[in-house]
Design an enzyme around this catalytic site. Sequence first.
Site, short mmCIF file in Angstrom:
data_model
loop_
_atom_site.label_atom_id
_atom_site.label_comp_id
_atom_site.label_asym_id
_atom_site.label_seq_id
_atom_site.Cartn_x
_atom_site.Cartn_y
_atom_site.Cartn_z
CD GLU A 30 -3.13 -1.19 2.04
OE1 GLU A 30 -3.18 -0.33 2.93
OE2 GLU A 30 -4.04 -2.03 1.85
CD GLU A 83 -3.58 -6.20 3.06
OE1 GLU A 83 -4.46 -5.41 3.47
OE2 GLU A 83 -2.37 -6.04 3.28
#
Lengths: 502, 502, 502, 502
Positions: free
Chosen positions: D158, D275
């Site tokens: 991220e 995820e």
Amino acid sequence: MIRVPAEPSGRLPEAWRHCVGTGRIDLALRRDYQDSLALVQRDIGFRYIRGHGLLSDGMGVYRPYEWEGTRRVRHSFTYVDQVLDAYQELGIRPFLELGFMPSELASGEQTVFWWRGNVTPPRSHREWAELVKATLTHLVDRHGLDEVRTWPIEVWNEPNLTDFWAGADLKAYLKLYEVTAHAVKEVDAALQVGGPAISPGADEWLDRFAEFAEERDVPVDFVSKHAYTSGPAQPVPFGVHQTLAPAEDLLDQFATPRARLKGTRLAEVPVHITEFNSSYCPDNPVHDTAFHAAYLAPVLARGGDLVDSFSYWTFSDMFEEAGVPTSLFHGGFGLLTHRQIRKPAYHLYAFMARMGPDLLARGEDHLVTRHPDGRVTVLAWAPVDPSGETPGPSRHRLRLNLPIKSRQAFVRRSGVDEEYGNARTAWQAMGSPRSPDAHQLAVLHEAAEPVRRHQRLPVEGGAVDLDLTLQRHEITLVEVTPVEDESPPWADERRLLGGQPR
Amino acid sequence: MIRVPAEPSGRLPEAWRHCVGTGRIDLALRRDYQDSLALVQRDIGFRYIRGHGLLSDGMGVYRPYEWEGTRRVRHSFTYVDQVLDAYQELGIRPFLELGFMPSELASGEQTVFWWRGNVTPPRSHREWAELVKATLTHLVDRHGLDEVRTWPIEVWNEPNLTDFWAGADLKAYLKLYEVTAHAVKEVDAALQVGGPAISPGADEWLDRFAEFAEERDVPVDFVSKHAYTSGPAQPVPFGVHQTLAPAEDLLDQFATPRARLKGTRLAEVPVHITEFNSSYCPDNPVHDTAFHAAYLAPVLARGGDLVDSFSYWTFSDMFEEAGVPTSLFHGGFGLLTHRQIRKPAYHLYAFMARMGPDLLARGEDHLVTRHPDGRVTVLAWAPVDPSGETPGPSRHRLRLNLPIKSRQAFVRRSGVDEEYGNARTAWQAMGSPRSPDAHQLAVLHEAAEPVRRHQRLPVEGGAVDLDLTLQRHEITLVEVTPVEDESPPWADERRLLGGQPR
Amino acid sequence: MIRVPAEPSGRLPEAWRHCVGTGRIDLALRRDYQDSLALVQRDIGFRYIRGHGLLSDGMGVYRPYEWEGTRRVRHSFTYVDQVLDAYQELGIRPFLELGFMPSELASGEQTVFWWRGNVTPPRSHREWAELVKATLTHLVDRHGLDEVRTWPIEVWNEPNLTDFWAGADLKAYLKLYEVTAHAVKEVDAALQVGGPAISPGADEWLDRFAEFAEERDVPVDFVSKHAYTSGPAQPVPFGVHQTLAPAEDLLDQFATPRARLKGTRLAEVPVHITEFNSSYCPDNPVHDTAFHAAYLAPVLARGGDLVDSFSYWTFSDMFEEAGVPTSLFHGGFGLLTHRQIRKPAYHLYAFMARMGPDLLARGEDHLVTRHPDGRVTVLAWAPVDPSGETPGPSRHRLRLNLPIKSRQAFVRRSGVDEEYGNARTAWQAMGSPRSPDAHQLAVLHEAAEPVRRHQRLPVEGGAVDLDLTLQRHEITLVEVTPVEDESPPWADERRLLGGQPR
Amino acid sequence: MIRVPAEPSGRLPEAWRHCVGTGRIDLALRRDYQDSLALVQRDIGFRYIRGHGLLSDGMGVYRPYEWEGTRRVRHSFTYVDQVLDAYQELGIRPFLELGFMPSELASGEQTVFWWRGNVTPPRSHREWAELVKATLTHLVDRHGLDEVRTWPIEVWNEPNLTDFWAGADLKAYLKLYEVTAHAVKEVDAALQVGGPAISPGADEWLDRFAEFAEERDVPVDFVSKHAYTSGPAQPVPFGVHQTLAPAEDLLDQFATPRARLKGTRLAEVPVHITEFNSSYCPDNPVHDTAFHAAYLAPVLARGGDLVDSFSYWTFSDMFEEAGVPTSLFHGGFGLLTHRQIRKPAYHLYAFMARMGPDLLARGEDHLVTRHPDGRVTVLAWAPVDPSGETPGPSRHRLRLNLPIKSRQAFVRRSGVDEEYGNARTAWQAMGSPRSPDAHQLAVLHEAAEPVRRHQRLPVEGGAVDLDLTLQRHEITLVEVTPVEDESPPWADERRLLGGQPR
């Protein structure tokens, strides 16, 4: 020839296995740790285990929060329970050490170790006392009062060192001790609290501690200190070397508390050596050697005469005070490496665990005991030169005349020395692989196995002559068992291949 | 000095571990049996397992009953499933032996063994064929056709002996074989059926079997016989002694089927030695000795040149043909005693399992192989005197020059001889306890552990000189591994105790 | 509404789990047997286990041989040790039954069962006494006198039946008993010996036994008999059906020994019902049903008032008196089938094992106990019609008012009935597969799991109202626990998906 | 009534179990973690596992030191090996994520999480590249090149969020990616490298990433992003609440990479959702509910149409990003709590793992598959209202007509809803104990067991009518198996109690 008496002079004290040390307590959540402890408990069977960090951040106990505009504290035992449940499953009890300081309760930012344990006094002694009481109350609720009353509770660790207690401030320690001891007793008056858990060379703290306890009528159920024999660190990358004092120096250190506290109110309380080892460094290769086992053997044989326990620091190399180890063998404190390779000191303890309860004889190179079933066990060790000036004798002979009630004796011997039962030697021969693969680990496990010999000896005059030759740095366990011969009259080895009977 | 070539001459055949024998198949329901087989599979890894009694009463397969006035048969697989599920779990496949006769299907009452296997022909060949088909159909349903096609199906056991087949009636056997083979192929044409499972000394049955197969066009997918080297039994209570022929005699027996069947329709089918051992008696102490391992070593090293498999009879002492054993060591066939004490022959197999796939050299006292990762493994054995006239040399020296790709080599050696890795010797020293208690069993497990040594050797000219001295009846495994030295520049043993660096 | 008192009326006797029956003792060598017993011990925890065949041929104890022209006897304990070591490992003790006769010591050839236990008197009472003494001496040597003194020793099994004792000869039994009892006491006077292990309907043997003991001053440390409630066998292939008397009939049978022996020398000795069940047939499907659990529930609840133990015959379907079972469910005695499928009667015992030590109430459809920690446990059962004339009520309601010390109660209920916790019902729905494959076994294991429900109930006036509806043939365990509510003030289910707080 | 076709429309993609998430990788050293993963692998069987922190300080890989006056770096794999060996033992492979930054290599001090992962770029890209190469080289040496080529290697986590990458600096990320990708390929060109592992709502990073890869010819073997459906956090102490978007939103998020990358060089590379979950908070109680399972069910059923994998974040509550959890149920991501209590989402995955490979039908409340052996499996779920405005329907009915090849069908159903298979409901009824004791844990394990029902249904016209009623938030697995009836002609339940046959 040493003639061992047939009647015991007393019991062999169990102080040597009363307690063992561990890396910080949250490492007990690890599988390698638990696998190692299971092995240790199977072969040795310590009664208690002691480590740092019960109240440090990694255990997540002290948890302040805000609700409806007010600061409150939740005491949380998620990991405490996982750790203590594991200990219970493994048949070992905690020797509780209260410390270090939760960072949100700390008065300063000083930390110790790679894992950053905060070593400053509490910001609020009231909140600290609440924390102690909440913790013990939870333990009593979960494990029962009868159980928790058997768990010693030690206040802090080595407060006499600036690394472990900000400024090594005696007054601040005594204050912490007092607050803590009263908190403990508030939960239950029969809980056992003690200190001051000092490092070697600070025995004057014992005097101050005793005076303080007397003056302020502070409860002290036991006294604790540490013992090490190593000199200053000579660093190399990822390791240190140190000189060592003779092993007897450990026994001298064990002896001081009782001597020093004679005449004080603490004269009769139990004395626990809550840490001992040769070197106090977790990266000194001496811990991994056969020398180390032979060096410590007389300490295990005699230490119980002097103290109620002396706790080997530590059972496993799973230990992170100096960071994550970078090599399988790295001089860690452990009886076991990561992955459960048994070091010579492991075998020393495992051999001790096979000694009998009745003490027959004890000498500078041997210990002789008997089991209720008549087995006589001998632990023998080669003399070592801790100065390093000589390599130690290449052979050491010991002759014992052992009492045994039978006409023949079966002799079983296990030995560990520079060659046999010595995974470190094999590891070096393999090229010192830092991260051994599965095959190499299997070889090392095998190499750690002691060598075994067996023989039948005649018994004469109610005794058997045992003539032992030990190799350099050897420790050896000999078990002598009465033989009842069941071989039938027709047994005849000469007939094995169809030959004529005798 | 024997110079071992750097390039392999071929692959080491796996015939030595293709199959192993077992006591009657319902013993597989036992826990000691399964514990033993688990150990065997971990350390050795046989592919198939063969034993008697699949259709005998103890397995409860053939179950006639009456309903509404008619006799019917239920084929039941309660125990067959428990046994085969256990084998599957243990990673081993059945080498099916069809026999003996269910007593309710038998034409007579003759039985063999303490456990009374009925050895008479079926009362009804039709019902026998139904039984065979029902059994195989059930196995195919449960395990899948692909799987069952890999399971050899052998018809009966040693029909050439009157003990095992009423009257040793060749004609009756050929009839049984024919009916059975057709029944098997009716279930699936690719199932593998064979025979005649003869005992040593009856090779003329092979000729008759081949002729019959040709004349009647009977399917034969493999040929089987047994091999033993022992002479007549010299009984003692609970045991026998026998003379033994030299081990080469086993290799000669292995060789006869291919020689004899040359030119017949069976010339190319696989040959399985479905039983072999020195003595054919389950109570001959020679099975328990170091001699036995050294005696068999050359057979394991060479047998695969001659046959597709040779199956050691048997993996465990859990075996009841002569009744329940009355003593832990009793001369049983097993690689393991009850309670999993490893005999020297167990170690021989376990050592073989650690040999590499590439064959480098083979001699009268050694076998040398290499693994894909470069490890060179040596199996060496001391010469034995099977006549029993001499005890065998007390020392045997072997020098090998082994190719290895590195500058240094790590050498790991495991040895088993009259003293080390020899639980029987320790057991005798203990007084031959027939029913050892838990402590004695622990001693025996320990005594069965081979002795291990480790060293570093220099490599010169791409090879290492290995100088081996073997003790009497020793078998030894040596593993030579290339060393990549990772020891750091600061490593210095002289500093261990704080001494000056070099 | 039944109001359960807050104070216990006494302890719940442990007679229900004092002992359990087993198929012949050598089946204990099997893995399925040991797996089953491990499960039983985990969930139930019987103290003793009793089975036939300790001295029968399968155990290999009595071993005559010749040496130097003389007949001698070796007593051998290879399997005895394997069995008793397994029991020790599993935490259960033997309730020794001395029998049947080794065939080489027997005076006749009559046998009982598929496995042929010889039921004739010894050819030599002297040799029998030697066998008994050698066996007990071995057990004392191996397990220690303190341990073996806790093992009851019962002489023979159901000697009042011609099937079990040639001619059901009372005089011959009394002779055997006398010889055996004296042999036992010769080993150690504190070993516990008893009999006469009679089947139901022969209580006059108790009178004779007591008279004989008195007249001849024969030691009798306990009295034993069996109890069953089934009528004559109505055979079908591989099974039988039978009528059953009401369960109270079992309690009546339990009560007779004490009543009958009043006034005799045996008035005060312990009474053991060493076998009980509904049907005495190992192939009656009633054993596998939910009915059977509900039928037996009141017997378990009350039996301990009448006798010192009543031993369920047997813990596992691994049992071969009528041959090898031909189907997974076959009406076996077992609490467990082969492969450890739990039957309803297993759950009945497992539920009993979760009852507390303090007895609060007992009624015709319930038993209420309390644990020291305050938990109240209820075992409830639906009434059954053993005549088979009605299917039993489809619903049965029971309301209990239970004392509990808290403001709220947590209620946990486990149920087993015709649908839930009932692998037999699932097995029938699957098509009654005789040899279920791995997938089917997994389904059956799952189907055997009781259904569980949980709820919170309010406590009013120190008690909680429990309103139970039981299904047909249901047994149910309810555990009521005091609740200490730890949910924080901010807990609010309405906010789960981000909604507004209350 | 929905008629399910007899022929499959294709294969059910395995994307749902390709990968699963884990708390930081060094948690894999813990026993609770490994116990949980063992359970997950037994019941679900994920192929890969992905977590943060491989290169963070806790793993101890990057270890600078000084020797002879020069700074050097030791790359150390003590814990990497322990973790990956554990994964291998558990049958799962690593989906490697390279990050975060070792603090001694970091350019800044910004950290993320309680455990302080450093999120700044490397001080030296050369040293970073060396670290990457040393790590992969070690893995290849230990696990083999063939194996490591199957392990995806993802660069960072991220980076589009300032919390995870200092300044969310795109340019710095692309630089890091480029250096890393080349370092990976230097070790072996067939290793698989990818990124950019972005959080939801930053898909423009995909465009930049693709352009950059094209312009600079940087290797990209797969593309990765994350997906969550929760709104802003509404904090409470030790927790948060959030609104949720409908589950379809997850599928929309899955779909964007392929849509967005169409026409770029990355159009064909695999897309991994590395995820996903509803809430991205590790302390949102919605994760623990039956609602959550029913909410995610359609995502598991359909996600594989859109991406190559979507990895549930995470398998266990052993997760410390927000600190050590203070309560057993605390809204953790886990399929399992600490101590292995199964949550409803665990059952959803376990049910999926029992679906067959052939896809028969898929609807808004169901998924139907078939196994090669003919079993038809149905996963059904009740519709949910993620807005929280309604509680969801209290009952939902679904009727399916299922093809089955037999005359009768066996139906096995497992259900999880607000009451059954729901340990959280039981935990709340128990008073929400934060640290449950052993007894409470046993109750919770039991409460987590799904409810099971079994029945026989008739097959008509090659199909069976399945009429399902689901409770609120129920997920249910139904397995329909062809029945082959083996019950014998004499089977008759009316005779169970000795009654007359029909």
